[in-house]
Design an enzyme around this catalytic site. Structure first.
Site, PDB file in Angstrom:
ATOM      1  N   GLU A 111       0.820  -1.212   0.000  1.00 45.01           N
ATOM      2  CA  GLU A 111       0.000   0.000   0.000  1.00 45.01           C
ATOM      3  C   GLU A 111       0.854   1.262   0.000  1.00 45.01           C
ATOM      4  O   GLU A 111       0.492   2.269  -0.617  1.00 45.01           O
ATOM      5  CB  GLU A 111      -0.943  -0.022   1.203  1.00 45.01           C
ATOM      6  N   GLU A 131      -4.208  -9.411   3.619  1.00 41.83           N
ATOM      7  CA  GLU A 131      -4.874  -9.028   4.866  1.00 41.83           C
ATOM      8  C   GLU A 131      -6.091  -9.883   5.223  1.00 41.83           C
ATOM      9  O   GLU A 131      -6.271 -10.224   6.411  1.00 41.83           O
ATOM     10  CB  GLU A 131      -5.270  -7.543   4.810  1.00 41.83           C
TER      11      GLU A 131
END
Length: 248
Positions: A111, A131
């Protein structure tokens, strides 16, 4: 006053700042301390705008967020947007940002790279957002930045199906500008910054600002161009161009 960093290696040059994520004991995992230190770098680049090169130490970009810290975080910490607010700050830095990725860029590491303007990869680069396997989601920008970067289909393969993008897949998806040999990765990243540094700094800043503006923005285009048209830099550069062409 010189800032001392514990999780970063920071080298400042005339036209750029090079930041190396440096937590070798944890595959450069993004900890709360690293977040705070990256905020300090952002403050530096906001007050004195320069190009940014972001990379990782030891053949890894960042192996994700610090899982031990994530385990301790609850609802209140999630609502603080600890990672997402930093990555948005990186995204909004006034001058262009380049991430040079070697090895793993997973979870929060991926990210962080998505928040940069341009990515260049070594052959061992791997991007992924695992995640959901840890019972959470990629909440620091991947769920909306990645579809913008690679399209909805590929983004869902990564975010929902757990697909990792190796260097060639990232290149094919448009996530990275190029894949270069590991030993040439930083040289090629600096060459990219060199090309950008030859452009007018104000033109780069305004171009980035307009590109990042949401939706259609003809008025923003006009206003930015009006500022540049009145600048001496534009006059000098165009005069040199015309003089060079007349001598050819």
């Amino acid at each position: 006053m010189t800032t001392t960093y514990e999780t970063l290696l920071v080298d400042e040059y005339t036209d750029r700042v090079v930041v190396t994520l440096h937590r070798p004991e944890a595959r450069n995992a993004i900890s709360g301390l690293m977040i705070r230190e990256l905020h300090a770098v952002c403050e530096l680049l906001e007050s004195d705008p320069k190009l940014l090169l972001l990379t990782g130490h030891g053949g890894v970009f960042a192996g994700g967020a610090d899982i031990a810290e994530l385990l301790r975080r609850g609802r209140d910490e999630a609502l603080q947007g600890i990672n997402s607010r930093l990555f948005e700050r990186v995204r909004r830095l006034p001058m262009p940002t380049v991430a040079a990725i070697d090895g793993w860029a997973l979870g929060g590491g991926a990210e962080l790279s998505y928040a940069c303007d341009i990515r260049i990869a070594g052959p061992d680069a791997v991007f992924g957002n695992p995640e959901p396997g840890l019972g959470i989601l990629a909440a620091a920008g991947a769920c909306w930045r990645l579809p913008e970067l690679v399209g909805e289909s590929v983004a869902k393969q990564v975010l929902l199906a757990g697909r990792n993008l190796d260097a060639q897949a990232a290149l094919a998806a448009g996530l990275v500008l190029d894949v270069v040999p590991t030993e040439k990765l930083l040289d090629e990243a600096h060459a990219l910054l060199d090309r950008m540094a030859r452009s007018a700094a104000t033109a780069l800043r305004l171009t980035k600002l307009v590109v990042d503006s949401p939706g259609a923005h003809p008025v923003a285009d006009d206003l930015a161009q009006a500022v540049l048209f009145e600048g001496q830099d534009k006059k000098d550069r165009m005069t040199r161009f015309l003089e060079k062409r007349s001598r050819a």
